[in-house]
Design an enzyme around this catalytic site. Sequence first.
Site, PDB file in Angstrom:
ATOM      1  N   ASP A 152      26.032 -55.093  46.660  1.00  0.00           N
ATOM      2  CA  ASP A 152      25.456 -55.953  47.691  1.00  0.00           C
ATOM      3  C   ASP A 152      26.016 -57.370  47.535  1.00  0.00           C
ATOM      4  OD1 ASP A 152      22.926 -55.923  49.695  1.00  0.00           O
ATOM      5  OD2 ASP A 152      23.081 -57.866  48.681  1.00  0.00           O
ATOM      6  N   ASN A 174      26.201 -66.311  56.752  1.00  0.00           N
ATOM      7  CA  ASN A 174      26.195 -66.121  58.209  1.00  0.00           C
ATOM      8  C   ASN A 174      25.491 -67.266  58.928  1.00  0.00           C
ATOM      9  OD1 ASN A 174      27.677 -63.785  58.703  1.00  0.00           O
ATOM     10  ND2 ASN A 174      25.933 -62.418  58.378  1.00  0.00           N
ATOM     11  N   ASP A 222      31.993 -61.878  59.026  1.00  0.00           N
ATOM     12  CA  ASP A 222      32.746 -60.637  59.251  1.00  0.00           C
ATOM     13  C   ASP A 222      34.052 -60.641  58.465  1.00  0.00           C
ATOM     14  OD1 ASP A 222      30.778 -59.760  60.910  1.00  0.00           O
ATOM     15  OD2 ASP A 222      31.884 -60.072  62.785  1.00  0.00           O
ATOM     16  N   GLU A 244      25.628 -55.920  54.506  1.00  0.00           N
ATOM     17  CA  GLU A 244      26.515 -56.429  53.458  1.00  0.00           C
ATOM     18  C   GLU A 244      26.481 -55.510  52.244  1.00  0.00           C
ATOM     19  OE1 GLU A 244      22.539 -58.627  52.873  1.00  0.00           O
ATOM     20  OE2 GLU A 244      23.734 -57.808  54.511  1.00  0.00           O
TER      21      GLU A 244
END
Length: 308
Positions: free
Chosen positions: A182, A190, A199, A225
């Site tokens: 993770d 973000n 991204d 993620e």
Amino acid sequence: MKNIPSIAKTGPQPQKLAALRQAHRDWNESPDVLTRLTRRLSTTLSLEHQLAILAEEMAVVVPYGALNYRHQIGSTEFVYASGMDGPHSCEYRLNLEGEYYGTLTLKRRQRFKEEELEGIELILGAAICPIRNACRFIVIEQAALTDSLTGVPNKRAMEQSLLQASQLSDRHGDQYSLILCDLDHFKAVNDKYGHVVGDHLLKLAARELEGAVRTSDSVYRFGGEEFAVLLPHTAEQDARDVADRIRRNIATIVVNCGDTNVSVTASCGVAMRLVDETSDQWVARADEALYRAKDHGRNCTRVFASIG
């Protein structure tokens, strides 16, 4: 008000029905090679099965030593080979309507005659449409099992692989380990830099994951993620070493955002599959190990120790 004439109802047409029945019998019982070949090829969308049928029917007309087929289908290098090689060969690039569908090669000890080459071309002409359909079917299957952003297999592919690994482990006693990975504080990235940067980080993370594992290992993206790595023939300590290498690789990622550079770290949870354990139970233990890694400050690896 206009009167619209009704469509005339036609009665039974015995001659046409009889001809249809006869055509059906001919289709199913015809001894000619092309009819039999196209009938058999129409029963499957498996490219491997189609090539096996083609190899069998080709041998009826033209004796050969080996039949080889190769095609890059999406991300997969598809190879089919049967028989034994010889010094003489004939090679055909399979094209239909401007599209390429692989290269087929026949080999044997004796040189191929002109009439044999003509026979091969007639057979390939009958087989090319089913082969095209099988290639397209593989592409569709790949798309359904691939994460569109990163290009690695998705959650559905992971579930299939874990089920297969569990079956193989129970049957042969092989060791399999699972790593859940993770990206730390990814939501904050973000929120601060936008999804375009996020991204891009995900794509780079997927690339680093693939670079940190063996060709026999498999990388999946199964959440926003969240990534997973399936390692066959791998015990806990070796899996932990791989997880640490993954974290080091991901820590090297740097994305320039004008006045600042964005980097990211990762937390990993490791679990080796236990005997008779379901894939869901296996994932749950790896997820528990990942939770412990996050709870211990992130950017670390934790193992759900096996008991035994």
